[in-house]
Design a protein around this motif. Structure first.
Motif, PDB file in Angstrom:
ATOM      1  N   GLY A 227      59.240  42.601  60.299  1.00 52.68           N
ATOM      2  CA  GLY A 227      58.610  42.190  61.544  1.00 52.68           C
ATOM      3  C   GLY A 227      57.622  41.072  61.282  1.00 52.68           C
ATOM      4  N   PRO A 228      57.361  40.223  62.277  1.00 50.99           N
ATOM      5  CA  PRO A 228      56.457  39.088  62.066  1.00 50.99           C
ATOM      6  C   PRO A 228      55.017  39.546  61.826  1.00 50.99           C
ATOM      7  CG  PRO A 228      57.017  39.292  64.376  1.00 50.99           C
ATOM      8  CD  PRO A 228      57.878  40.268  63.656  1.00 50.99           C
ATOM      9  N   ALA A 229      54.458  39.162  60.689  1.00 50.25           N
ATOM     10  CA  ALA A 229      53.084  39.536  60.351  1.00 50.25           C
ATOM     11  C   ALA A 229      52.066  38.820  61.221  1.00 50.25           C
ATOM     12  CB  ALA A 229      52.808  39.241  58.882  1.00 50.25           C
ATOM     13  N   ASN A 230      52.511  37.785  61.946  1.00 47.50           N
ATOM     14  CA  ASN A 230      51.596  37.034  62.823  1.00 47.50           C
ATOM     15  C   ASN A 230      51.652  37.542  64.258  1.00 47.50           C
ATOM     16  OD1 ASN A 230      54.176  36.100  63.385  1.00 47.50           O
ATOM     17  ND2 ASN A 230      53.521  33.980  63.713  1.00 47.50           N
ATOM     18  N   VAL A 231      52.013  38.810  64.444  1.00 45.42           N
ATOM     19  CA  VAL A 231      52.180  39.370  65.778  1.00 45.42           C
ATOM     20  C   VAL A 231      50.890  39.315  66.592  1.00 45.42           C
ATOM     21  CG1 VAL A 231      51.710  41.754  65.043  1.00 45.42           C
ATOM     22  CG2 VAL A 231      53.149  41.339  67.060  1.00 45.42           C
ATOM     23  N   PHE A 232      49.737  39.353  65.933  1.00 48.44           N
ATOM     24  CA  PHE A 232      48.460  39.236  66.636  1.00 48.44           C
ATOM     25  C   PHE A 232      47.887  37.827  66.550  1.00 48.44           C
ATOM     26  CE2 PHE A 232      48.214  43.856  65.290  1.00 48.44           C
ATOM     27  CZ  PHE A 232      48.556  44.347  66.530  1.00 48.44           C
ATOM     28  N   ASP A 233      48.106  37.147  65.406  1.00 45.54           N
ATOM     29  CA  ASP A 233      47.499  35.834  65.194  1.00 45.54           C
ATOM     30  C   ASP A 233      48.241  34.709  65.899  1.00 45.54           C
ATOM     31  OD1 ASP A 233      47.797  37.564  62.613  1.00 45.54           O
ATOM     32  OD2 ASP A 233      45.853  36.601  62.373  1.00 45.54           O
ATOM     33  N   GLY A 234      49.535  34.862  66.049  1.00 38.70           N
ATOM     34  CA  GLY A 234      50.347  33.793  66.590  1.00 38.70           C
ATOM     35  C   GLY A 234      50.660  32.745  65.523  1.00 38.70           C
ATOM     36  N   PRO A 235      51.347  31.654  65.849  1.00 39.66           N
ATOM     37  CA  PRO A 235      51.785  31.312  67.213  1.00 39.66           C
ATOM     38  C   PRO A 235      52.881  32.247  67.735  1.00 39.66           C
ATOM     39  CG  PRO A 235      52.724  29.798  65.617  1.00 39.66           C
ATOM     40  CD  PRO A 235      51.769  30.657  64.858  1.00 39.66           C
ATOM     41  N   HIS A 236      52.965  32.290  69.046  1.00 37.89           N
ATOM     42  CA  HIS A 236      53.951  33.093  69.755  1.00 37.89           C
ATOM     43  C   HIS A 236      53.756  34.588  69.507  1.00 37.89           C
ATOM     44  CE1 HIS A 236      55.754  29.297  70.679  1.00 37.89           C
ATOM     45  NE2 HIS A 236      56.141  29.076  69.438  1.00 37.89           N
TER      46      HIS A 236
END
Length: 457
Positions: A227-236
Motif C-alpha cells: 500500500g502507498p506509504a504516502n497515504v497521509f502525506d500525499g501527493p494524492h
C-alpha cells in the motif's frame, strides 16, 4: 517538519509496538467499549440493521468470530461488518468532538472480531482498541470538518485506518506490513452524506464498511500486498483527495503516547446527532426555569444558537426539518429534537420510534423554532448551547449550557454509564458490565461473547 511519506510508517510503528497506556486511558477505553456493546445490542434488538445481519450471515466464512449478541460464528470481516452497523444503528454511540467521529463504531468491531479470531487476551484486545481510538480520532481531527465539507462521513473515512491498525496489531504485523495496511485502507475511505436528504440507512452501514475494509486491508498486507506509504502525506493521499479546508497531517503522530485523544471522546446521553446535543441540553435547562409554561400553546417562538459547522448537518436546507420522513431523519433535525425535548423533558430511543416521529404537537412546535448561526469558536460538537423561548405575552425563558453533557469535561458517571448500558442491553446484560471492567484480566473474549449472547436471547 515530518518528511514525506513518513506519517503512516510512524503511526504504524507506534500502533504495533509496545503500549503502556496510563490507567486513565485504559479506563476510558473500557467505558467506551461497554457503551458500544450496549448500543450494539439495542441496535440489533431494534431491527434496523437486519439487512446487515442477513448479509453477514450470507457472507459466512470460517467460524472465526461471533455476531455480537448472538451465537452465529462467521468470518471476522463479516462479523465486523454487522457489528459496526449495530453499534451505530441508533446514533447513540460515542463522539470525538475534534474529529467529529464515532470512534467505538469503527474500533470495537475489529477489536472483537479479530480478537476472537486469534484468541487474543483481554489485555491484547484493550491495547488494540486504544491504538484504534488514537488513530481514528487523530486522522479525523487532522482535517476538522474537512471530510464533512466534501460531503463525506468522517467516521468512515478515518475508520478504515483505525480498523486496519487494530487488525494489524492483533495479527502481530510488523511496521512495514502495518504501513501497507494503512495504504491499502486509504483506497477504501469514503461514505457519502447523501443520506441526510433522503433518510436512507447508509450512515448506519458506514462503520461496518470501515471495519470490514480495515480488516481486509490488514489481511492483504499480511499476504504481501503493498500500500502507498504516502497515504497521509500525499501527493494524492487521503487529505488531498477527500478533505477541504485546513489540514495538518503531521498532527496525526504529534505526541503519540503522551497526548491521548482516547480521553477526549464523549459518551452520548441522547440517541440523536451530537451536533444537536448542546441545544437539547439548553432546551432542558429552559424547561427547568420557573417561567416555563405548562401549556406548549403558550410558546410563540423558539430561538436557538447553532455553530456554523453544525448547521449544514442538523439544520440543512432541502429537507423538511419539522416533519422528518424517517426516525433517522428526525435524529438529524435540530428543530424536531429540540421541540420534542421541550414537550417531553427528555429524549430517549422511544422518542424516535417510527410511530412517534409524526407527532402533531412536535411538528407544530418545531415550526415555531428559528435558528441563527453563532460563531463561538472551537469544535462544533463541543460548542455552547442557547435556547430562548418567547411566550405569547412577550416574556422570555432562556436555557444556556457551556457545552453538552457526556463529553470529557462533563462525563457521565460510571453509574450513569451502567444505567445507559442496561437501558440498551436490558437487565440480562448485567454480567457484561462486570466482565468488561475486568477485560484486562481475561484470557480471551469467550466469557464476554457468551454473556452478550445471553443478553441478546
Amino acid at each position: 517538519m515530518t518528511r514525506p511519506a513518513m506519517i503512516a510508517a510512524a503511526l504504524a510503528d507506534w500502533a504495533t509496538g509496545p503500549l503502556d497506556p496510563p490507567a486513565a486511558v485504559r479506563r476510558a477505553a473500557l467505558r467506551h467499549l461497554l457503551d458500544g456493546l450496549g448500543t450494539a445490542l439495542a441496535g440489533r434488538r431494534g431491527g434496523t440493521v437486519d439487512p446487515a445481519l442477513h448479509v453477514a450471515r450470507d457472507l459466512g466464512g470460517p467460524p472465526e468470530a461471533t455476531l455480537l449478541g448472538g451465537r452465529d460464528t462467521i468470518g471476522a470481516p463479516a462479523a465486523a461488518l454487522a457489528a459496526g452497523a449495530m453499534v451505530h444503528a441508533l446514533d447513540f454511540d460515542d463522539t470525538h468532538a475534534a474529529g467529529l467521529v464515532h470512534a467505538t463504531a469503527v474500533v470495537l468491531p475489529a477489536a472483537f472480531a479479530v480478537g476472537e479470531q486469534v484468541g487474543a487476551s483481554g489485555r491484547d484486545v484493550l491495547h488494540a482498541a486504544i491504538a484504534g481510538y488514537e488513530t481514528v480520532c487523530r486522522v479525523a481531527a487532522a482535517a476538522p470538518h474537512g471530510f464533512h465539507a466534501r460531503g463525506l462521513h468522517a467516521t468512515m473515512v478515518a475508520g478504515v485506518f483505525s480498523s486496519a491498525l487494530v487488525t494489524a496489531r492483533l495479527l502481530r504485523l510488523d511496521t512495514a506490513r502495518a504501513t501497507d495496511a494503512l495504504g491499502i485502507a486509504g483506497s477504501q475511505a469514503g461514505g457519502l452524506l447523501a443520506f441526510l436528504h433522503t433518510g436512507a440507512a447508509t450512515k448506519q452501514l458506514h462503520p461496518g464498511f470501515a471495519s470490514h475494509a480495515g480488516i481486509l486491508a490488514a489481511r492483504l498486507a499480511a499476504a504481501g500486498a503493498a500500500g502507498p506509504a504516502n497515504v497521509f502525506d500525499g501527493p494524492h493521499g487521503v487529505f488531498d483527495a477527500l478533505a477541504a479546508g485546513p489540514v495538518d497531517p503531521a498532527s496525526i503522530i504529534a505526541g503519540l503516547g503522551q497526548r491521548w485523544e482516547t480521553l477526549r471522546i464523549g459518551i452520548k446521553p441522547y440517541p440523536a446527532c451530537q451536533l444537536s446535543h448542546a441545544a437539547i441540553d439548553a432546551a432542558r435547562a429552559a424547561r427547568r426555569q420557573p417561567g416555563f409554561p405548562a401549556d406548549p400553546a403558550a410558546i410563540a417562538r423558539i430561538d436557538v444558537d447553532v455553530h456554523p459547522d453544525s448547521a449544514p448537518t442538523v439544520c440543512g436546507p432541502g429537507r423538511d426539518l419539522t416533519r422528518p420522513a424517517t426516525p433517522y431523519a428526525a435524529k438529524f433535525s435540530l428543530p424536531w429534537s429540540v421541540a420534542a425535548t421541550l414537550l417531553d423533558g427528555d429524549l430517549t430511543t422511544a422518542s424516535y420510534r417510527p410511530d412517534a416521529i409524526d407527532r402533531a404537537d412536535v411538528t407544530a412546535l418545531a415550526a415555531r423554532l428559528h435558528w441563527r448561526i453563532v460563531a463561538t469558536g472551537g469544535h462544533a460538537a463541543d460548542a455552547p448551547g442557547s435556547v430562548v423561548v418567547t411566550l405569547a405575552d412577550g416574556t422570555t425563558v432562556r436555557g444556556v449550557v457551556p457545552r453538552s453533557g457526556g463529553g470529557p469535561d462533563t462525563p457521565l458517571t460510571d453509574d450513569e454509564l451502567a444505567a445507559k448500558f442496561l437501558g440498551n442491553a436490558g437487565p440480562a446484560g448485567a454480567p457484561v458490565v462486570d466482565l468488561l471492567r475486568r477485560l484486562d484480566d481475561l484470557d480471551d473474549l469467550d466469557p464476554i461473547m457468551a454473556a452478550l449472547a445471553a443478553a441478546g436471547d
